[in-house]
Design a protein around this motif. Structure first.
Motif, PDB file in Angstrom:
ATOM      1  N   LEU A  31       0.686  -0.918  -0.267  1.00 25.30           N
ATOM      2  CA  LEU A  31       0.544  -0.002   0.028  1.00 25.30           C
ATOM      3  C   LEU A  31       0.544   1.596  -0.263  1.00 25.30           C
ATOM      4  CD1 LEU A  31      -2.344   1.007   0.016  1.00 25.30           C
ATOM      5  CD2 LEU A  31      -2.554   0.834   2.673  1.00 25.30           C
ATOM      6  N   ALA A  32       2.314   1.897   1.063  1.00 25.35           N
ATOM      7  CA  ALA A  32       2.960   2.350   0.891  1.00 25.35           C
ATOM      8  C   ALA A  32       3.657   2.361  -0.716  1.00 25.35           C
ATOM      9  CB  ALA A  32       4.189   2.355   1.943  1.00 25.35           C
ATOM     10  N   VAL A  33       4.174   1.562  -1.216  1.00 23.22           N
ATOM     11  CA  VAL A  33       4.363   1.619  -2.430  1.00 23.22           C
ATOM     12  C   VAL A  33       3.753   2.147  -3.629  1.00 23.22           C
ATOM     13  CG1 VAL A  33       5.628   0.540  -4.482  1.00 23.22           C
ATOM     14  CG2 VAL A  33       6.268   0.190  -2.088  1.00 23.22           C
ATOM     15  N   ALA A  34       2.407   1.361  -3.523  1.00 24.19           N
ATOM     16  CA  ALA A  34       1.662   2.413  -4.086  1.00 24.19           C
ATOM     17  C   ALA A  34       1.125   3.969  -4.563  1.00 24.19           C
ATOM     18  CB  ALA A  34       0.150   1.186  -4.337  1.00 24.19           C
ATOM     19  N   ALA A  35       1.206   4.350  -2.975  1.00 22.62           N
ATOM     20  CA  ALA A  35       0.697   5.445  -2.650  1.00 22.62           C
ATOM     21  C   ALA A  35       1.823   6.213  -3.094  1.00 22.62           C
ATOM     22  CB  ALA A  35       0.669   5.529  -1.266  1.00 22.62           C
ATOM     23  N   LEU A  82      12.240   1.477   1.176  1.00 21.72           N
ATOM     24  CA  LEU A  82      12.812   1.503   2.343  1.00 21.72           C
ATOM     25  C   LEU A  82      11.378   0.254   2.422  1.00 21.72           C
ATOM     26  CD1 LEU A  82      12.849   5.238   3.969  1.00 21.72           C
ATOM     27  CD2 LEU A  82      14.034   1.965   5.028  1.00 21.72           C
ATOM     28  N   ALA A  83       9.686   0.895   2.484  1.00 19.15           N
ATOM     29  CA  ALA A  83       8.346  -0.290   2.071  1.00 19.15           C
ATOM     30  C   ALA A  83       8.514  -1.512   1.737  1.00 19.15           C
ATOM     31  CB  ALA A  83       7.084   0.653   1.538  1.00 19.15           C
ATOM     32  N   LEU A  84       9.931  -1.588   0.809  1.00 20.42           N
ATOM     33  CA  LEU A  84      10.352  -3.115   0.044  1.00 20.42           C
ATOM     34  C   LEU A  84      10.499  -3.509   1.147  1.00 20.42           C
ATOM     35  CD1 LEU A  84      10.727  -2.240  -4.236  1.00 20.42           C
ATOM     36  CD2 LEU A  84       8.910  -3.803  -2.724  1.00 20.42           C
ATOM     37  N   ALA A  85      12.124  -3.014   1.444  1.00 17.70           N
ATOM     38  CA  ALA A  85      12.732  -3.819   2.772  1.00 17.70           C
ATOM     39  C   ALA A  85      12.319  -3.718   3.393  1.00 17.70           C
ATOM     40  CB  ALA A  85      13.750  -2.755   2.953  1.00 17.70           C
ATOM     41  N   PHE A  86      11.044  -3.498   4.177  1.00 25.05           N
ATOM     42  CA  PHE A  86       9.929  -4.333   5.511  1.00 25.05           C
ATOM     43  C   PHE A  86       9.330  -5.211   5.496  1.00 25.05           C
ATOM     44  CE2 PHE A  86       9.644   0.773   6.493  1.00 25.05           C
ATOM     45  CZ  PHE A  86      11.060   0.938   7.747  1.00 25.05           C
ATOM     46  N   ALA A  87       9.064  -5.815   3.986  1.00 23.68           N
ATOM     47  CA  ALA A  87       8.553  -6.433   3.152  1.00 23.68           C
ATOM     48  C   ALA A  87       9.377  -7.902   2.656  1.00 23.68           C
ATOM     49  CB  ALA A  87       7.151  -6.579   2.766  1.00 23.68           C
ATOM     50  N   ALA A 152      -0.286  11.449   2.944  1.00 22.53           N
ATOM     51  CA  ALA A 152      -1.411  10.799   4.073  1.00 22.53           C
ATOM     52  C   ALA A 152      -1.619   9.031   3.922  1.00 22.53           C
ATOM     53  CB  ALA A 152      -3.264  10.790   4.259  1.00 22.53           C
ATOM     54  N   VAL A 153      -1.976   8.338   3.338  1.00 22.00           N
ATOM     55  CA  VAL A 153      -2.425   6.609   2.267  1.00 22.00           C
ATOM     56  C   VAL A 153      -0.300   6.385   3.123  1.00 22.00           C
ATOM     57  CG1 VAL A 153      -2.617   4.830   1.089  1.00 22.00           C
ATOM     58  CG2 VAL A 153      -3.538   7.162   0.995  1.00 22.00           C
ATOM     59  N   GLN A 154       0.220   6.948   1.910  1.00 24.05           N
ATOM     60  CA  GLN A 154       1.624   6.835   2.295  1.00 24.05           C
ATOM     61  C   GLN A 154       2.081   6.435   3.467  1.00 24.05           C
ATOM     62  OE1 GLN A 154       4.735   9.099  -0.083  1.00 24.05           O
ATOM     63  NE2 GLN A 154       6.663   8.095   0.929  1.00 24.05           N
TER      64      GLN A 154
END
Length: 340
Positions: A31-35, A82-87, A152-154
Motif C-alpha cells: 500500500l505504501a509503494v502504491a501510494a 524502505l517499504a520494500l525492505a520492510f516486507a 496521508a496513505v503513504q
C-alpha cells in the motif's frame, strides 16, 4: 492456528505472532509503494518538461523548481524502497543505519503532515472552507489532492509496516524500561547535548507559535498571502515538535521515571525529533534554492534560514544522543546475553 515465535527479553520469553506479521506487513508495504506512484509519476513528468497541473507553464522554466522536483522525486523513491525492505527478507539483513536514518526522516516529514491534515479538516468543518489552493497561481487544485492524499496513505502504511519490522528485529530492545539503560561514561555528555538541544528548541518553538497565531515577520510575501487553516495547523504541529522531542529525550538521559517503559519516550523522540530534523533540513535546502527567486514575493527571508538551521542543529543533537543511548543499551544487552 497462528504460529508464534519466542524472544528472550530480560530473562522472560515473549511471544510474537508471526503469521499475522507475514500477512499484514507485506500488505502495508504494498500500500505504501502504491501510494508513492501518483506522486512519482507527476514529478517525473515535471522533470521531463511537462507542465501538467501547473497554472502558469512558465513556472516549469525555473531551475530551482526543477532541482526541488529532482530532490523530492528521490526522497519519495527512497520511501518506496524502505517499504520494500520492510516486507522482504533482504530488509532484515540491511545495516540498521540504512533503515533507521531514512525512516526517521520520513516519519518526521510525513507525521506532521498527517496530523496537520487532520487538524485542517477539523478547522474547515468548524470554521468553514477557504479559497482553493490554486489561488496562488501555481498549481491546480487536483494536484494538492493527489499529493497530500498520497502522503496521508503513504505515511500511515509506511509507519505500520515499520512498526512491525522494528518489533520483529528489535523487539527485545524496545521492551526495556528506562532503568535498564546503562550508566556509561558518555551519560554526562548526553545530558549536556540534551541541554543544548533545549536551548535551540526555544526560538524554534517561539517562531512557529508566533506564525501559528498570525505573525508575519520572517515570512515571504507569497507565504503570507497564502496562509490558511493548513498553514496554521502545520505551524502549530511544528511548534510542539521540538519541546516534545527534548522532554522525551530528557526522560531517557536523566532517568526520570525509572520504571517507565522505554517505548513511549522513544516513540515521542522518534516522531517529534524526526520532525525537527527533517523539516529543518528541508527549510535549509528548499529555502536556499529560493533565496534569489525570480519573483521577490517568493524569496525566502533570512529569518527562515536561521530557523531552519536551528531546527536542523537541534534535530542533529537529538539524533546523536538517541543513537548513543540505544547503541550502548544494545551493547549492554548483548554482553548480558553472551555471559549467560
Amino acid at each position: 492456528m497462528s504460529r508464534r515465535a519466542t524472544l528472550p527479553v530480560g530473562g522472560r520469553v515473549v511471544g510474537m505472532d508471526l503469521s499475522a506479521d507475514r500477512t499484514l506487513r507485506p500488505g502495508l508495504a504494498a500500500l505504501a509503494v502504491a501510494a508513492t506512484l501518483p506522486y512519482l509519476t507527476l514529478k517525473l513528468l515535471w522533470l521531463c518538461g511537462s507542465t501538467v497541473g501547473m497554472v502558469d507553464p512558465a513556472t516549469a522554466e525555473d531551475p530551482a523548481l526543477w532541482l526541488l522536483n529532482l530532490v523530492t522525486f528521490g526522497m519519495d523513491g527512497v520511501a518506496a524502497l524502505l517499504a520494500l525492505a520492510f516486507a522482504r527478507p533482504w530488509g532484515q539483513r540491511l545495516p540498521a543505519g540504512l533503515v533507521v536514518l531514512p525512516m526517521w526522516v520520513a516519519t518526521g516529514l510525513l507525521g506532521p503532515l498527517l496530523l496537520a491534515l487532520a487538524l485542517t479538516a477539523a478547522a474547515t468543518l468548524l470554521l468553514g472552507g477557504e479559497a482553493a489552493p490554486a489561488a496562488d497561481g501555481f498549481l491546480r487544485p487536483w494536484v494538492y489532492l493527489l499529493v497530500y492524499g498520497g502522503f496521508a496513505v503513504q505515511g500511515a502504511a509506511l509507519a505500520g509496516a515499520f512498526g512491525l519490522y522494528a518489533r520483529g528485529r528489535w523487539g527485545g530492545l524496545l521492551r526495556a524500561r528506562v532503568r535498564d539503560l546503562p550508566d556509561t561514561a558518555t551519560l554526562p555528555l548526553q545530558r549536556v547535548l540534551v541541554g543544548a538541544a533545549a536551548v535551540l528548541a526555544l526560538p524554534v518553538t517561539a517562531a512557529h507559535l508566533y506564525w501559528c497565531l498570525g505573525g508575519t515577520t520572517g515570512l515571504s510575501a507569497d507565504t503570507v498571502d497564502g496562509r490558511g487553516h493548513g498553514f496554521t495547523s502545520l505551524q502549530g504541529v511544528w511548534a510542539l515538535a521540538a519541546p516534545v522531542a527534548v522532554a522525551a529525550l530528557a526522560v531517557v538521559v536523566f532517568r526520570a521515571g525509572p520504571g517507565l517503559g522505554l517505548r513511549g519516550p522513544l516513540a515521542a523522540v522518534w516522531t517529534a525529533g524526526g520532525s525537527v530534523f527533517g523539516w529543518g533540513c528541508w527549510v535549509l535546502l528548499a529555502g536556499g534554492l529560493r533565496t534569489t527567486a525570480p519573483d521577490p514575493a517568493k524569496a525566502v527571508p533570512p529569518a527562515t534560514h536561521l530557523l531552519g538551521a536551528a531546527e536542523a542543529d537541534a534535530g542533529l543533537l537529538i539524533l546523536v544522543v538517541g543513537a548513543i543511548a540505544l547503541i550502548e543499551h544494545a551493547s549492554a544487552r548483548a554482553d548480558v546475553e553472551s555471559a549467560r
